[in-house]
Design an enzyme around this catalytic site. Structure first.
Site, short mmCIF file in Angstrom:
data_model
loop_
_atom_site.label_atom_id
_atom_site.label_comp_id
_atom_site.label_asym_id
_atom_site.label_seq_id
_atom_site.Cartn_x
_atom_site.Cartn_y
_atom_site.Cartn_z
N ASP A 121 7.28 98.72 32.86
CA ASP A 121 8.05 98.19 33.99
C ASP A 121 8.05 96.67 34.03
O ASP A 121 7.33 96.01 33.29
CB ASP A 121 7.53 98.79 35.31
CG ASP A 121 6.00 98.79 35.39
OD1 ASP A 121 5.36 98.05 34.62
OD2 ASP A 121 5.46 99.53 36.22
N ASP A 138 -0.89 104.69 45.90
CA ASP A 138 0.02 105.70 46.47
C ASP A 138 0.33 106.81 45.46
O ASP A 138 1.23 107.61 45.69
CB ASP A 138 1.32 105.05 46.97
CG ASP A 138 2.16 104.44 45.84
OD1 ASP A 138 1.70 104.46 44.67
OD2 ASP A 138 3.26 103.93 46.13
N HIS A 184 1.44 106.46 42.37
CA HIS A 184 2.54 106.22 41.43
C HIS A 184 2.06 106.05 40.00
O HIS A 184 0.93 105.62 39.75
CB HIS A 184 3.42 105.04 41.87
CG HIS A 184 2.79 103.68 41.73
ND1 HIS A 184 3.17 102.61 42.51
CD2 HIS A 184 1.83 103.19 40.91
CE1 HIS A 184 2.48 101.54 42.18
NE2 HIS A 184 1.66 101.86 41.21
N GLU A 231 7.57 105.40 42.64
CA GLU A 231 6.96 105.51 43.97
C GLU A 231 7.14 106.92 44.52
O GLU A 231 7.95 107.70 43.99
CB GLU A 231 7.63 104.48 44.89
CG GLU A 231 7.50 103.04 44.41
CD GLU A 231 6.10 102.46 44.54
OE1 GLU A 231 5.11 103.21 44.41
OE2 GLU A 231 5.99 101.24 44.75
P1 PGA Z 1 -3.80 98.16 39.04
O1 PGA Z 1 -2.36 98.81 39.17
O2 PGA Z 1 -4.29 98.49 37.64
O3 PGA Z 1 -3.58 96.67 39.22
O4 PGA Z 1 -4.66 98.76 40.08
C1 PGA Z 1 -2.17 100.14 38.76
C2 PGA Z 1 -0.77 100.62 39.09
O5 PGA Z 1 -0.22 100.25 40.14
O6 PGA Z 1 -0.22 101.37 38.28
#
Ligand code: PGA
Length: 260
Positions: free
Chosen positions: A67, A136, A138, A143
């Site tokens: 992404d 959350d 994802h 999302e």
């Molecule tokens: P993070 O993000 O490794 O910074 O916790 C993970 C994600 O949102 O996929």
């Protein structure tokens, strides 16, 4: 789904790096799916160490990132282009032409997304897809509510994701609201999924992913539909799992299992 719980973030990162290195040792021209965020930093550091000290070679490797934020140019310090170059690509011997990251500044998102999907297929598909998980639930920026068959597309970020990511930006209003992301369906086509999660703030999402129902409300639960998904957790990310003893038992007994 294989669930492996390790005592610390460092051990989890090393174990995940071993999976990637094993793949490159058996297939030097493997296609890797890359993730950004705080979690994969330890995994990337370990791969860089293996490159420097053990000669792990990336010259034939192709990568596709999950992404990118919409509106951030590659040189923006919070863009995922910048993150990947600083934390990984410039530290190993990747061929620059083999690096694919979604564009956050294309003039035509729809045709860019179609091209990205086509390019993954033309390169033979993703062998190992590295994944983190959002608080959350994802994967990538899929999302809650994202279709489990979704493809690469533009997504509006959830408020909780914007809040989670505000720590990287000067002010919360600087956090982009839109992102371009591989879809859940795109991710599920990778041959192996390798999800890593660390810390107590991921424990609930991790439990929902592994032990909850398959639901677009927790897009990571789509890993339950994949025939080859490995999840590496540290102790705190595993702290809400109900079947914890079972995962440890399976891991302990695995070396003695008959070879398949
Ligand atoms: P993070 O993000 O490794 O910074 O916790 C993970 C994600 O949102 O996929």
């Amino acid at each position: 789904m294989e669930v492996v719980i390790l005592p610390t973030y460092e051990e989890m990162s090393r174990a995940a790096a071993e999976v990637v290195a094993d793949q490159l040792n058996t297939k030097p021209n493997a296609v890797l799916g890359m993730a950004t965020g705080s979690t994969p930093l330890g995994l990337y550091q370990e791969l860089v160490r293996m490159h420097r000290e053990e000669g792990l070679d990336f010259t034939q490797v192709t990568t596709f990132n999950l992404d990118e934020y919409v509106g951030l140019r590659p040189e923006h310090r919070q863009s995922y282009h910048y993150f990947m170059h600083e934390n990984f690509f410039k530290l190993v011997n990747m061929s620059p032409g083999n690096i694919y990251i979604p564009s956050g500044t294309t003039s035509n998102y729809r045709s860019f997304c179609d091209w990205y999907e086509r390019r993954i297929k033309e390169c033979g598909g993703i062998d190992v897809q590295i994944l983190g998980i959002g608080s959350d639930g994802h994967i990538a920026f899929n999302e809650p509510g994202s279709s489990l068959t979704s493809r690469t597309r533009l997504k509006t970020l959830a408020k909780s994701t914007i809040d989670d990511n505000a720590r990287f930006f000067e002010t919360p209003s600087d956090v982009p609201i839109y992102a371009i992301t591989m879809g859940v369906g795109t991710i599920l086509e990778a041959r192996t999924l390798l999800l890593i999660a660390s810390g107590k703030n991921k424990a609930q999402a991790v439990a929902a992913m592994i032990e909850g129902p398959v639901t677009s409300m927790t897009t990571a639960s789509a890993l339950q539909l994949h025939p080859s998904a490995i999840v590496f957790l540290d102790e705190s990310a595993a702290s809400d799992l109900k079947m914890r003893d079972y995962y440890d038992w399976v891991r302990k007994k695995k070396p003695d299992a008959p070879q398949v």
